[in-house]
Design a protein around this motif. Structure first.
Motif, PDB file in Angstrom:
ATOM      1  N   GLY A 145      40.076  41.672  48.588  1.00 11.03           N
ATOM      2  CA  GLY A 145      39.327  41.013  47.528  1.00 11.03           C
ATOM      3  C   GLY A 145      38.731  39.705  47.989  1.00 11.03           C
ATOM      4  O   GLY A 145      39.029  39.215  49.088  1.00 11.03           O
ATOM      5  N   ALA A 146      37.889  39.130  47.168  1.00 15.21           N
ATOM      6  CA  ALA A 146      37.235  37.860  47.490  1.00 15.21           C
ATOM      7  C   ALA A 146      38.008  36.712  46.848  1.00 15.21           C
ATOM      8  O   ALA A 146      38.270  36.735  45.646  1.00 15.21           O
ATOM      9  CB  ALA A 146      35.788  37.868  46.987  1.00 15.21           C
ATOM     10  N   THR A 147      38.362  35.728  47.645  1.00 13.51           N
ATOM     11  CA  THR A 147      39.061  34.566  47.090  1.00 13.51           C
ATOM     12  C   THR A 147      38.090  33.484  46.633  1.00 13.51           C
ATOM     13  O   THR A 147      38.515  32.414  46.208  1.00 13.51           O
ATOM     14  CB  THR A 147      40.050  33.981  48.111  1.00 13.51           C
ATOM     15  OG1 THR A 147      39.347  33.595  49.295  1.00 13.51           O
ATOM     16  CG2 THR A 147      41.122  35.009  48.461  1.00 13.51           C
ATOM     17  N   ARG A 148      36.812  33.767  46.727  1.00 10.42           N
ATOM     18  CA  ARG A 148      35.779  32.902  46.154  1.00 10.42           C
ATOM     19  C   ARG A 148      34.762  33.802  45.456  1.00 10.42           C
ATOM     20  O   ARG A 148      34.407  34.864  45.967  1.00 10.42           O
ATOM     21  CB  ARG A 148      35.058  32.068  47.216  1.00 10.42           C
ATOM     22  CG  ARG A 148      35.901  31.019  47.896  1.00 10.42           C
ATOM     23  CD  ARG A 148      36.207  29.842  46.954  1.00 10.42           C
ATOM     24  NE  ARG A 148      36.861  28.751  47.667  1.00 10.42           N
ATOM     25  CZ  ARG A 148      38.152  28.690  47.947  1.00 10.42           C
ATOM     26  NH1 ARG A 148      38.943  29.697  47.597  1.00 10.42           N
ATOM     27  NH2 ARG A 148      38.666  27.662  48.583  1.00 10.42           N
ATOM     28  N   LEU A 149      34.304  33.379  44.291  1.00  7.34           N
ATOM     29  CA  LEU A 149      33.177  33.994  43.584  1.00  7.34           C
ATOM     30  C   LEU A 149      33.441  35.415  43.101  1.00  7.34           C
ATOM     31  O   LEU A 149      32.512  36.175  42.871  1.00  7.34           O
ATOM     32  CB  LEU A 149      31.917  33.979  44.466  1.00  7.34           C
ATOM     33  CG  LEU A 149      31.453  32.601  44.946  1.00  7.34           C
ATOM     34  CD1 LEU A 149      30.334  32.752  45.970  1.00  7.34           C
ATOM     35  CD2 LEU A 149      30.983  31.742  43.782  1.00  7.34           C
ATOM     36  N   GLY A 171      39.043  38.821  42.514  1.00  4.94           N
ATOM     37  CA  GLY A 171      38.429  39.092  43.800  1.00  4.94           C
ATOM     38  C   GLY A 171      37.455  40.240  43.800  1.00  4.94           C
ATOM     39  O   GLY A 171      36.980  40.646  44.864  1.00  4.94           O
ATOM     40  N   GLY A 172      37.114  40.766  42.628  1.00  2.00           N
ATOM     41  CA  GLY A 172      36.215  41.908  42.555  1.00  2.00           C
ATOM     42  C   GLY A 172      34.769  41.543  42.846  1.00  2.00           C
ATOM     43  O   GLY A 172      34.288  40.482  42.436  1.00  2.00           O
ATOM     44  N   THR A 173      34.050  42.446  43.532  1.00  2.00           N
ATOM     45  CA  THR A 173      32.631  42.229  43.793  1.00  2.00           C
ATOM     46  C   THR A 173      31.763  42.686  42.634  1.00  2.00           C
ATOM     47  O   THR A 173      30.544  42.513  42.663  1.00  2.00           O
ATOM     48  CB  THR A 173      32.184  42.974  45.064  1.00  2.00           C
ATOM     49  OG1 THR A 173      32.334  44.383  44.850  1.00  2.00           O
ATOM     50  CG2 THR A 173      33.005  42.539  46.259  1.00  2.00           C
TER      51      THR A 173
END
Length: 311
Positions: free
Chosen positions: A131-135, A299-301
Protein backbone atom coordinates in the motif's frame (compact mmCIF):
# COMPACT_ATOMS: atom_id res chain seq x y z
CA UNK A 1 8.55 18.99 -9.24
CA UNK A 2 6.46 19.40 -12.41
CA UNK A 3 6.62 22.48 -14.54
CA UNK A 4 4.01 25.12 -13.59
CA UNK A 5 1.11 25.49 -13.41
CA UNK A 6 0.55 23.09 -10.53
CA UNK A 7 -0.89 23.03 -7.00
CA UNK A 8 2.15 21.73 -5.16
CA UNK A 9 2.53 23.59 -1.87
CA UNK A 10 -0.76 25.44 -2.28
CA UNK A 11 -2.27 23.80 0.81
CA UNK A 12 0.98 23.17 2.65
CA UNK A 13 3.96 20.90 2.14
CA UNK A 14 2.30 17.96 3.93
CA UNK A 15 -1.03 18.15 2.08
CA UNK A 16 -2.50 14.78 1.05
CA UNK A 17 -6.01 15.84 -0.03
CA UNK A 18 -5.23 18.01 -3.03
CA UNK A 19 -8.09 19.94 -4.60
CA UNK A 20 -10.53 18.49 -2.05
CA UNK A 21 -9.25 21.30 0.18
CA UNK A 22 -11.50 23.55 -1.91
CA UNK A 23 -14.52 21.85 -0.33
CA UNK A 24 -14.77 24.26 2.57
CA UNK A 25 -17.90 24.30 4.76
CA UNK A 26 -19.13 27.34 2.84
CA UNK A 27 -18.56 25.60 -0.51
CA UNK A 28 -20.37 22.46 0.62
CA UNK A 29 -23.34 24.45 1.94
CA UNK A 30 -23.55 26.35 -1.34
CA UNK A 31 -23.47 23.04 -3.25
CA UNK A 32 -26.54 21.83 -1.36
CA UNK A 33 -28.51 24.48 -3.23
CA UNK A 34 -27.95 22.59 -6.47
CA UNK A 35 -30.40 19.94 -5.22
CA UNK A 36 -33.79 21.40 -6.10
CA UNK A 37 -36.13 18.50 -6.91
CA UNK A 38 -34.84 15.91 -4.46
CA UNK A 39 -34.54 13.18 -7.10
CA UNK A 40 -31.56 10.87 -6.46
CA UNK A 41 -29.82 9.17 -9.38
CA UNK A 42 -27.02 6.63 -8.93
CA UNK A 43 -24.12 7.06 -11.34
CA UNK A 44 -22.52 3.67 -10.68
CA UNK A 45 -22.40 0.53 -12.77
CA UNK A 46 -23.14 -2.73 -10.94
CA UNK A 47 -20.41 -4.90 -9.46
CA UNK A 48 -21.10 -8.41 -10.69
CA UNK A 49 -18.83 -11.22 -9.60
CA UNK A 50 -17.37 -13.13 -12.51
CA UNK A 51 -17.65 -16.38 -10.56
CA UNK A 52 -21.33 -16.05 -9.71
CA UNK A 53 -22.82 -13.94 -12.48
CA UNK A 54 -22.53 -12.97 -16.16
CA UNK A 55 -20.18 -10.02 -15.56
CA UNK A 56 -17.88 -10.59 -18.55
CA UNK A 57 -20.80 -10.22 -20.95
CA UNK A 58 -22.82 -7.49 -19.24
CA UNK A 59 -20.59 -4.92 -17.52
CA UNK A 60 -18.11 -2.75 -19.47
CA UNK A 61 -14.48 -3.27 -18.46
CA UNK A 62 -11.00 -3.04 -19.88
CA UNK A 63 -9.35 -6.15 -21.27
CA UNK A 64 -6.69 -7.80 -19.16
CA UNK A 65 -7.96 -6.47 -15.84
CA UNK A 66 -9.03 -8.94 -13.13
CA UNK A 67 -12.80 -9.00 -12.87
CA UNK A 68 -14.53 -8.78 -9.49
CA UNK A 69 -14.85 -12.09 -7.67
CA UNK A 70 -17.94 -12.44 -5.46
CA UNK A 71 -18.68 -15.42 -3.27
CA UNK A 72 -21.82 -15.60 -1.17
CA UNK A 73 -23.06 -17.98 1.49
CA UNK A 74 -26.81 -18.58 1.53
CA UNK A 75 -28.48 -20.83 4.09
CA UNK A 76 -25.53 -23.11 4.65
CA UNK A 77 -24.47 -23.10 1.02
CA UNK A 78 -21.00 -23.26 -0.43
CA UNK A 79 -19.12 -20.52 1.44
CA UNK A 80 -19.33 -20.33 5.24
CA UNK A 81 -22.79 -19.58 6.46
CA UNK A 82 -23.22 -19.22 10.18
CA UNK A 83 -26.06 -20.69 12.18
CA UNK A 84 -27.21 -18.90 15.32
CA UNK A 85 -28.23 -20.75 18.44
CA UNK A 86 -31.90 -20.06 17.66
CA UNK A 87 -31.59 -21.77 14.28
CA UNK A 88 -31.53 -18.61 12.16
CA UNK A 89 -29.00 -18.68 9.34
CA UNK A 90 -26.68 -15.90 8.25
CA UNK A 91 -25.56 -15.12 4.69
CA UNK A 92 -22.27 -13.33 4.14
CA UNK A 93 -20.15 -12.05 1.27
CA UNK A 94 -16.52 -12.22 0.19
CA UNK A 95 -15.57 -9.70 -2.50
CA UNK A 96 -12.24 -9.40 -4.30
CA UNK A 97 -11.79 -6.64 -6.85
CA UNK A 98 -9.33 -4.34 -8.54
CA UNK A 99 -11.26 -1.11 -9.10
CA UNK A 100 -9.23 0.37 -11.96
CA UNK A 101 -10.69 -0.61 -15.30
CA UNK A 102 -13.48 -2.82 -13.94
CA UNK A 103 -15.74 -0.82 -11.59
CA UNK A 104 -17.06 2.69 -11.07
CA UNK A 105 -14.22 4.06 -8.97
CA UNK A 106 -12.25 7.03 -7.70
CA UNK A 107 -8.49 7.37 -8.20
CA UNK A 108 -6.30 8.27 -5.26
CA UNK A 109 -3.54 10.86 -5.65
CA UNK A 110 -0.95 8.06 -5.40
CA UNK A 111 -2.36 6.31 -8.47
CA UNK A 112 0.00 7.89 -11.01
CA UNK A 113 3.10 10.07 -10.99
CA UNK A 114 6.26 10.93 -12.90
CA UNK A 115 9.87 10.73 -11.76
CA UNK A 116 10.50 10.07 -8.08
CA UNK A 117 7.83 12.31 -6.60
CA UNK A 118 4.12 11.90 -6.05
CA UNK A 119 1.71 14.84 -5.94
CA UNK A 120 2.96 17.68 -3.73
CA UNK A 121 6.49 16.27 -3.61
CA UNK A 122 5.76 13.21 -1.51
CA UNK A 123 8.39 10.52 -2.26
CA UNK A 124 7.28 7.91 -4.76
CA UNK A 125 9.11 5.26 -2.72
CA UNK A 126 6.19 5.52 -0.27
CA UNK A 127 4.09 3.46 -2.71
CA UNK A 128 4.84 -0.13 -1.75
CA UNK A 129 3.46 -3.59 -2.44
CA UNK A 130 1.50 -3.40 0.82
CA UNK A 131 0.00 0.00 0.00
CA UNK A 132 0.91 3.67 -0.21
CA UNK A 133 1.95 5.39 2.99
CA UNK A 134 1.35 8.75 1.34
CA UNK A 135 -1.70 9.97 -0.60
CA UNK A 136 -3.77 6.79 -0.20
CA UNK A 137 -7.49 6.90 -0.88
CA UNK A 138 -8.23 7.04 2.84
CA UNK A 139 -7.33 10.74 2.78
CA UNK A 140 -10.14 11.38 0.28
CA UNK A 141 -12.48 9.15 2.28
CA UNK A 142 -11.90 11.30 5.35
CA UNK A 143 -13.94 14.12 3.82
CA UNK A 144 -15.63 12.61 0.78
CA UNK A 145 -16.85 14.63 -2.17
CA UNK A 146 -19.95 16.72 -1.55
CA UNK A 147 -19.97 19.34 -4.27
CA UNK A 148 -21.90 20.95 -7.08
CA UNK A 149 -21.77 18.72 -10.13
CA UNK A 150 -21.94 20.15 -13.64
CA UNK A 151 -22.88 17.78 -16.46
CA UNK A 152 -21.02 18.46 -19.71
CA UNK A 153 -22.74 16.14 -22.18
CA UNK A 154 -20.36 15.91 -25.14
CA UNK A 155 -22.39 13.21 -26.87
CA UNK A 156 -25.59 15.27 -26.79
CA UNK A 157 -23.65 18.34 -27.90
CA UNK A 158 -22.65 16.45 -31.03
CA UNK A 159 -26.17 15.11 -31.52
CA UNK A 160 -25.04 11.53 -30.95
CA UNK A 161 -26.02 8.76 -28.59
CA UNK A 162 -22.33 8.14 -27.98
CA UNK A 163 -18.96 9.28 -29.27
CA UNK A 164 -16.68 7.22 -31.49
CA UNK A 165 -13.45 5.56 -30.27
CA UNK A 166 -11.15 8.16 -31.84
CA UNK A 167 -13.17 11.19 -30.68
CA UNK A 168 -11.44 13.66 -28.36
CA UNK A 169 -13.17 16.46 -26.46
CA UNK A 170 -11.09 19.62 -26.51
CA UNK A 171 -11.16 22.76 -24.39
CA UNK A 172 -13.04 24.73 -27.07
CA UNK A 173 -15.79 22.12 -27.15
CA UNK A 174 -16.15 22.16 -23.36
CA UNK A 175 -16.48 25.95 -23.54
CA UNK A 176 -19.14 25.59 -26.25
CA UNK A 177 -21.10 23.12 -24.11
CA UNK A 178 -20.94 25.48 -21.15
CA UNK A 179 -22.13 28.41 -23.27
CA UNK A 180 -25.04 26.31 -24.57
CA UNK A 181 -26.23 25.21 -21.12
CA UNK A 182 -25.48 28.54 -19.45
CA UNK A 183 -23.16 27.23 -16.75
CA UNK A 184 -19.59 26.07 -16.36
CA UNK A 185 -17.70 24.29 -13.58
CA UNK A 186 -15.87 26.54 -11.16
CA UNK A 187 -13.83 26.32 -7.96
CA UNK A 188 -14.97 23.42 -5.79
CA UNK A 189 -17.17 21.85 -8.49
CA UNK A 190 -17.13 18.39 -10.04
CA UNK A 191 -16.99 18.31 -13.84
CA UNK A 192 -19.05 15.33 -15.02
CA UNK A 193 -18.35 14.64 -18.71
CA UNK A 194 -20.52 12.24 -20.70
CA UNK A 195 -19.26 10.45 -23.80
CA UNK A 196 -21.99 7.77 -23.89
CA UNK A 197 -19.26 5.19 -24.41
CA UNK A 198 -20.74 2.47 -22.11
CA UNK A 199 -23.42 2.07 -24.79
CA UNK A 200 -20.76 0.58 -27.05
CA UNK A 201 -20.44 -2.46 -24.79
CA UNK A 202 -24.05 -3.41 -25.44
CA UNK A 203 -23.43 -3.06 -29.18
CA UNK A 204 -20.26 -5.14 -29.22
CA UNK A 205 -17.59 -5.68 -26.54
CA UNK A 206 -14.97 -5.78 -29.29
CA UNK A 207 -16.02 -2.27 -30.34
CA UNK A 208 -15.72 -1.12 -26.73
CA UNK A 209 -12.17 -2.44 -26.60
CA UNK A 210 -11.16 -0.92 -29.95
CA UNK A 211 -10.33 2.40 -28.27
CA UNK A 212 -12.14 4.94 -26.13
CA UNK A 213 -13.21 8.56 -26.60
CA UNK A 214 -12.10 11.00 -23.93
CA UNK A 215 -10.76 14.42 -23.09
CA UNK A 216 -7.97 16.00 -25.10
CA UNK A 217 -4.94 17.37 -23.28
CA UNK A 218 -6.07 21.01 -23.50
CA UNK A 219 -9.45 20.08 -21.99
CA UNK A 220 -7.70 18.75 -18.89
CA UNK A 221 -5.75 21.98 -18.55
CA UNK A 222 -8.96 23.99 -19.05
CA UNK A 223 -10.66 22.14 -16.21
CA UNK A 224 -7.61 22.50 -13.96
CA UNK A 225 -7.65 26.27 -14.55
CA UNK A 226 -11.21 26.33 -13.22
CA UNK A 227 -10.18 24.74 -9.92
CA UNK A 228 -12.52 21.75 -10.10
CA UNK A 229 -12.09 19.19 -7.32
CA UNK A 230 -12.85 16.18 -9.50
CA UNK A 231 -13.31 15.15 -13.11
CA UNK A 232 -15.83 12.29 -13.39
CA UNK A 233 -16.45 10.46 -16.67
CA UNK A 234 -18.14 7.42 -18.14
CA UNK A 235 -15.05 6.21 -19.99
CA UNK A 236 -12.24 4.16 -18.47
CA UNK A 237 -9.40 6.67 -18.22
CA UNK A 238 -10.74 10.27 -18.59
CA UNK A 239 -8.37 10.74 -21.52
CA UNK A 240 -8.95 8.82 -24.73
CA UNK A 241 -7.42 5.40 -25.32
CA UNK A 242 -6.13 3.72 -28.45
CA UNK A 243 -6.81 0.16 -29.55
CA UNK A 244 -3.83 -0.96 -27.45
CA UNK A 245 -5.58 0.31 -24.30
CA UNK A 246 -3.08 3.11 -23.83
CA UNK A 247 -3.19 6.87 -24.25
CA UNK A 248 -0.98 8.48 -26.86
CA UNK A 249 -0.04 11.58 -24.85
CA UNK A 250 3.45 12.22 -23.52
CA UNK A 251 4.24 13.23 -19.94
CA UNK A 252 3.39 16.90 -20.53
CA UNK A 253 -0.06 16.09 -21.91
CA UNK A 254 -1.10 12.93 -20.06
CA UNK A 255 -4.30 13.87 -18.22
CA UNK A 256 -3.68 11.65 -15.21
CA UNK A 257 -0.45 13.56 -14.70
CA UNK A 258 -2.05 16.94 -15.41
CA UNK A 259 -4.97 16.40 -13.07
CA UNK A 260 -3.88 13.92 -10.37
CA UNK A 261 -0.15 14.58 -10.17
CA UNK A 262 0.20 18.28 -10.95
CA UNK A 263 -3.06 19.66 -9.55
CA UNK A 264 -4.28 17.12 -6.99
CA UNK A 265 -7.61 16.82 -8.81
CA UNK A 266 -9.19 13.43 -8.18
CA UNK A 267 -10.61 11.39 -11.02
CA UNK A 268 -13.69 9.17 -11.13
CA UNK A 269 -14.06 6.75 -14.01
CA UNK A 270 -16.49 4.20 -15.47
CA UNK A 271 -19.61 6.07 -14.35
CA UNK A 272 -23.07 5.36 -15.76
CA UNK A 273 -24.44 8.74 -16.88
CA UNK A 274 -27.36 7.78 -19.14
CA UNK A 275 -30.14 8.27 -16.59
CA UNK A 276 -28.61 11.53 -15.37
CA UNK A 277 -28.37 12.83 -18.93
CA UNK A 278 -32.04 12.08 -19.56
CA UNK A 279 -33.12 13.69 -16.30
CA UNK A 280 -30.97 16.78 -16.87
CA UNK A 281 -32.29 17.23 -20.41
CA UNK A 282 -35.90 16.89 -19.23
CA UNK A 283 -35.34 19.42 -16.44
CA UNK A 284 -33.35 21.76 -18.75
CA UNK A 285 -30.53 22.04 -16.26
CA UNK A 286 -26.97 20.78 -15.97
CA UNK A 287 -26.11 21.25 -12.30
CA UNK A 288 -26.92 19.08 -9.31
CA UNK A 289 -25.56 17.99 -5.95
CA UNK A 290 -22.80 15.42 -6.44
CA UNK A 291 -21.92 13.01 -3.63
CA UNK A 292 -19.22 10.34 -3.71
CA UNK A 293 -17.40 8.72 -0.81
CA UNK A 294 -14.60 6.20 -1.35
CA UNK A 295 -13.93 3.36 1.06
CA UNK A 296 -11.22 4.22 3.63
CA UNK A 297 -8.78 1.65 2.23
CA UNK A 298 -5.48 2.54 3.91
CA UNK A 299 -2.83 2.97 1.25
CA UNK A 300 -5.25 2.26 -1.58
CA UNK A 301 -4.62 3.66 -5.06
CA UNK A 302 -8.37 3.87 -5.60
CA UNK A 303 -11.73 2.69 -4.37
CA UNK A 304 -15.07 1.66 -5.82
CA UNK A 305 -17.70 4.34 -5.33
CA UNK A 306 -21.43 4.76 -5.82
CA UNK A 307 -21.67 8.40 -6.93
CA UNK A 308 -25.05 10.05 -6.42
CA UNK A 309 -26.56 12.96 -8.30
CA UNK A 310 -29.27 14.76 -6.34
CA UNK A 311 -31.34 16.88 -8.73
Amino acid sequence: MPKPPHNWGRWGDDDQQGALNLLTPATVLAALGAARDGRVVSLAMPIRGATSGPAPTTVPHLAGRPLPQHFMSVDGGDYAAGVRSDGARIADDALLLSPHGTTTHMDALCHMWAGEELYNGHPAARVRSYGATRLGIEHAAARGVVARGVLLDAAAHRGAARLEPADRIGAAELAEICARVGSEPGPGDVAVVRTGWPRAWAEDPALYRSGQPGLAADAGRWLAERDVVMVAMDNAAVQGLGADGRSAEDVDDDLHLTLLWRHGIHLAELLWLEELAEAAAAARRCDFLFIAVPLPIEGGTGSPINPLAVL
